[in-house]
Design a protein around this motif. Structure first.
Motif, short mmCIF file in Angstrom:
data_model
loop_
_atom_site.label_atom_id
_atom_site.label_comp_id
_atom_site.label_asym_id
_atom_site.label_seq_id
_atom_site.Cartn_x
_atom_site.Cartn_y
_atom_site.Cartn_z
N ILE A 16 0.69 -1.41 0.18
CA ILE A 16 0.04 -0.07 -0.11
C ILE A 16 0.88 1.31 0.09
CG2 ILE A 16 -1.53 1.44 1.35
CD1 ILE A 16 -2.78 -1.25 2.31
N TYR A 17 1.86 1.06 0.79
CA TYR A 17 2.76 2.33 0.84
C TYR A 17 3.44 2.64 -0.42
CZ TYR A 17 6.99 5.31 2.44
OH TYR A 17 7.72 6.17 2.59
N GLY A 18 3.98 1.37 -1.13
CA GLY A 18 4.37 1.48 -2.41
C GLY A 18 3.64 2.03 -3.28
N ARG A 19 2.36 1.86 -3.45
CA ARG A 19 1.45 2.21 -4.37
C ARG A 19 1.10 3.65 -4.34
NH1 ARG A 19 -0.48 -0.55 -8.99
NH2 ARG A 19 -2.41 0.23 -8.47
N VAL A 20 0.81 4.09 -2.74
CA VAL A 20 0.31 5.43 -2.68
C VAL A 20 1.42 6.46 -2.62
CG1 VAL A 20 -0.59 6.76 -0.98
CG2 VAL A 20 -1.61 4.53 -1.33
N VAL A 21 2.53 6.17 -2.14
CA VAL A 21 3.69 6.95 -1.87
C VAL A 21 4.83 6.97 -2.69
CG1 VAL A 21 5.40 7.89 -0.11
CG2 VAL A 21 3.37 7.08 0.51
N LEU A 22 5.26 5.69 -3.07
CA LEU A 22 6.39 5.58 -4.02
C LEU A 22 5.91 5.49 -5.55
CD1 LEU A 22 8.39 2.89 -1.96
CD2 LEU A 22 8.87 5.41 -2.05
N ALA B 125 10.06 0.53 -4.55
CA ALA B 125 8.68 -0.28 -4.29
C ALA B 125 8.92 -1.51 -4.07
CB ALA B 125 7.50 0.33 -4.77
N GLY B 126 9.39 -2.20 -5.22
CA GLY B 126 9.61 -3.44 -5.32
C GLY B 126 10.60 -4.03 -4.29
N ALA B 127 11.65 -3.26 -4.09
CA ALA B 127 12.85 -3.64 -3.10
C ALA B 127 12.39 -3.59 -1.99
CB ALA B 127 13.94 -2.88 -3.44
N LEU B 128 11.46 -2.56 -1.42
CA LEU B 128 11.20 -2.31 0.02
C LEU B 128 10.02 -3.55 0.26
CD1 LEU B 128 10.41 -0.75 2.28
CD2 LEU B 128 8.58 0.48 1.10
#
Length: 293
Positions: A77-83, A89-92
């Motif tokens: 969710i964080y990757g989609r919204v923020v990154l 985002a994938g590495a995270l």
């Protein structure tokens, strides 16, 4: 392997990289570990289990799924919204989902427990589930958002993923391989652990270190799982509570960084963050152990 031995192997890798200027030996080391030894290690450990073993895990087994779901869900969710379209985002997600439950988790669990069997159960079960997940994520994001089919095919080209799925299929089918076959596989495969740590040490650099990335990985991989387990599992037996608390709160696995390197997905940033988080977690649990003791 204890914490001192692990830190010594990291130091060996770091020194070797300073002495050997060529990248070729370290690339060969990565290929040896990722494409051969790690696949043997995973296959030997998973294939040696049976369905009764898996079903007997109960609370530990449940928390493996809960922690994976929480870490993956929040980081996604964080990757989609923020990154958004940032490959980080994938590495995270990979770093958030794949904790260092063995090389670091076992010695830290032993700070609290004489019998770390529940921690071993957590680690084994966790590995069965996360290897295919993180390989797919790394393949998908390294391709710039390729189709699910293409990402799936790319993920299946990673030998440890295939080894994990084949071994799991054997367990579900009730096929028991002879000990004479499994033990040599596990013995040779175990070499992946020290060699992965040495490889990790050779990659250490703080040139790409970013405090924001440290906070992101620290939140989804350590802080949120630690808080969830502490608040919901305090009623459990000490062996279960401390095992799950430790294993669920470990920093990213060294193997996770190797997978990111395999797919050329923000590996340098990931390793610098993982190194700092590893030192912080060691300090955190040593202080907690002293307070509890």
């Amino acid at each position: 392997m204890n914490i001192a031995e692990m830190l010594a192997l990291i130091a060996v890798g770091y020194v070797l990289k300073r002495l050997v200027k060529s990248e070729k030996p370290f690339n060969y080391l990565r290929i040896l570990v990722n494409d051969f030894l790690l696949a043997l290690f995973i296959f030997g450990n998973v294939a040696s289990k049976d369905l009764n073993y898996l079903l007997s895990i109960k609370t530990v087994f449940l928390y493996v799924f809960l922690i994976i779901s929480i870490s993956l869900g929040f980081s996604y969710i964080y990757g989609r919204v923020v990154l958004k379209n940032d490959p980080w985002a994938g590495a995270l997600m990979v770093l958030s989902v794949y904790p260092n439950t063995a090389a670091l988790g076992f010695p830290i669990a032993s700070l609290f427990l004489d019998d770390i069997t529940p921690a071993i159960l957590y680690s084994t079960t966790n590995s069965m589930i996360v290897i295919p997940i993180v390989t797919f994520i790394a393949a998908h994001y390294s391709s710039g958002g390729a189709s699910v089919k293409d990402s799936f095919i790319k993920a299946l080209k990673f030998p440890p993923t295939v080894a994990n799925l084949v071994a799991l299929a054997l367990v579900i089918a009730g096929v028991h391989l002879p000990t004479q076959i499994l033990e040599p596989i596990r013995t040779v495969g175990w070499l992946s652990i020290p060699l992965l740590i040495i490889y990790f040490g050779s990659r250490i650099t703080l040139k790409s270190f970013d405090w924001r990335k440290l906070a992101e990985v620290g939140a989804f991989r350590i802080a949120i799982p630690f808080t969830f387990v502490f608040l919901t599992l305090r009623w459990a037996a000490p062996g279960v509570f401390y095992s799950v608390l430790v294993e669920a709160s470990m920093p990213p696995a060294i193997a996770a960084n190797a997978i990111l390197a395999q797919y050329c997905l923000k590996a340098e940033e990931a390793i610098s963050v993982t190194f700092v988080l590893t030192l912080l977690v060691i300090g955190l649990f040593m202080v907690l152990s002293a307070l509890m003791g």
